[in-house]
Design an enzyme around this catalytic site. Structure first.
Site, PDB file in Angstrom:
ATOM      1  N   CYS A   1      -2.966 -10.656   0.940  1.00  0.00           N
ATOM      2  CA  CYS A   1      -2.762  -9.263   0.543  1.00  0.00           C
ATOM      3  C   CYS A   1      -1.542  -9.090  -0.338  1.00  0.00           C
ATOM      4  O   CYS A   1      -1.030  -7.990  -0.495  1.00  0.00           O
ATOM      5  CB  CYS A   1      -2.675  -8.365   1.777  1.00  0.00           C
ATOM      6  SG  CYS A   1      -2.000  -9.129   3.224  1.00  0.00           S
TER       7      CYS A   1
ATOM      8  N   CYS B   1       0.282  -8.663   6.994  1.00  0.00           N
ATOM      9  CA  CYS B   1      -0.556  -7.991   6.019  1.00  0.00           C
ATOM     10  C   CYS B   1       0.151  -6.678   5.668  1.00  0.00           C
ATOM     11  O   CYS B   1       0.895  -6.151   6.484  1.00  0.00           O
ATOM     12  CB  CYS B   1      -1.930  -7.729   6.603  1.00  0.00           C
ATOM     13  SG  CYS B   1      -3.177  -7.757   5.341  1.00  0.00           S
TER      14      CYS B   1
ATOM     15  N   CYS C   1       6.614 -13.090   3.068  1.00  0.00           N
ATOM     16  CA  CYS C   1       7.580 -13.122   4.165  1.00  0.00           C
ATOM     17  C   CYS C   1       8.917 -13.582   3.607  1.00  0.00           C
ATOM     18  O   CYS C   1       8.946 -14.372   2.670  1.00  0.00           O
ATOM     19  CB  CYS C   1       7.167 -14.164   5.204  1.00  0.00           C
ATOM     20  SG  CYS C   1       5.799 -13.701   6.225  1.00  0.00           S
TER      21      CYS C   1
END
Length: 138
Positions: free
Chosen positions: A89, A15, A93
């Site tokens: 959010c 996040c 990655c």
């Protein structure tokens, strides 16, 4: 599913601030799966501290995250994880082949009181229970 050298699946929760949703998810996974799963959490722009409302909401269910600190997301953390879960959010990655990527759409607890965080905490628990059933069943 690939596993870590110790034979356990590993999960990374991501996040932006690593202060609310990802901390609660990591705590639930550790609490519910014990040592059957390796757990990490991180954020692209980690906050200064874990959200006090998240700490309080988890304390209400007997899980203490008061000693946790937000950590920065590293390529190494992603490479070392079998499953990378973002928390709705807008974080991304680094993508590596052979990893599993999930995005859990969750409300942001930032700036909310504990009353608003409780349903997020409970929703995360259900998602984590489903994840455990899939990657580390008893």
């Amino acid at each position: 599913m690939p596993e870590t050298p110790g034979g356990k699946p590993s999960v990374l929760f991501v996040c932006v601030h690593n202060a609310g949703r990802s901390q609660m998810a990591a705590a639930w996974l550790t609490h519910l799966a014990g040592d059957r799963v390796e757990v990490r959490s991180a954020g692209s722009a980690p906050g200064d501290a874990v959200n006090p409302a998240a700490v309080e909401a988890m304390k209400e269910v007997g899980v203490d995250i008061s000693a946790e600190t937000p950590k920065v997301l590293t390529v190494e953390a992603v490479q070392a994880s079998d499953v990378c879960i973002t928390m709705g959010c807008g974080d991304a990655c680094p993508v590596f082949p052979g990893k599993r990527y999930l995005d859990w759409k969750l409300d942001d607890p930032a700036g909310q009181g504990v009353e608003a965080v409780r349903p997020i905490r409970d929703e995360i628990k259900v998602l984590v229970e489903g994840l455990i059933a899939e990657i580390a069943p008893r």
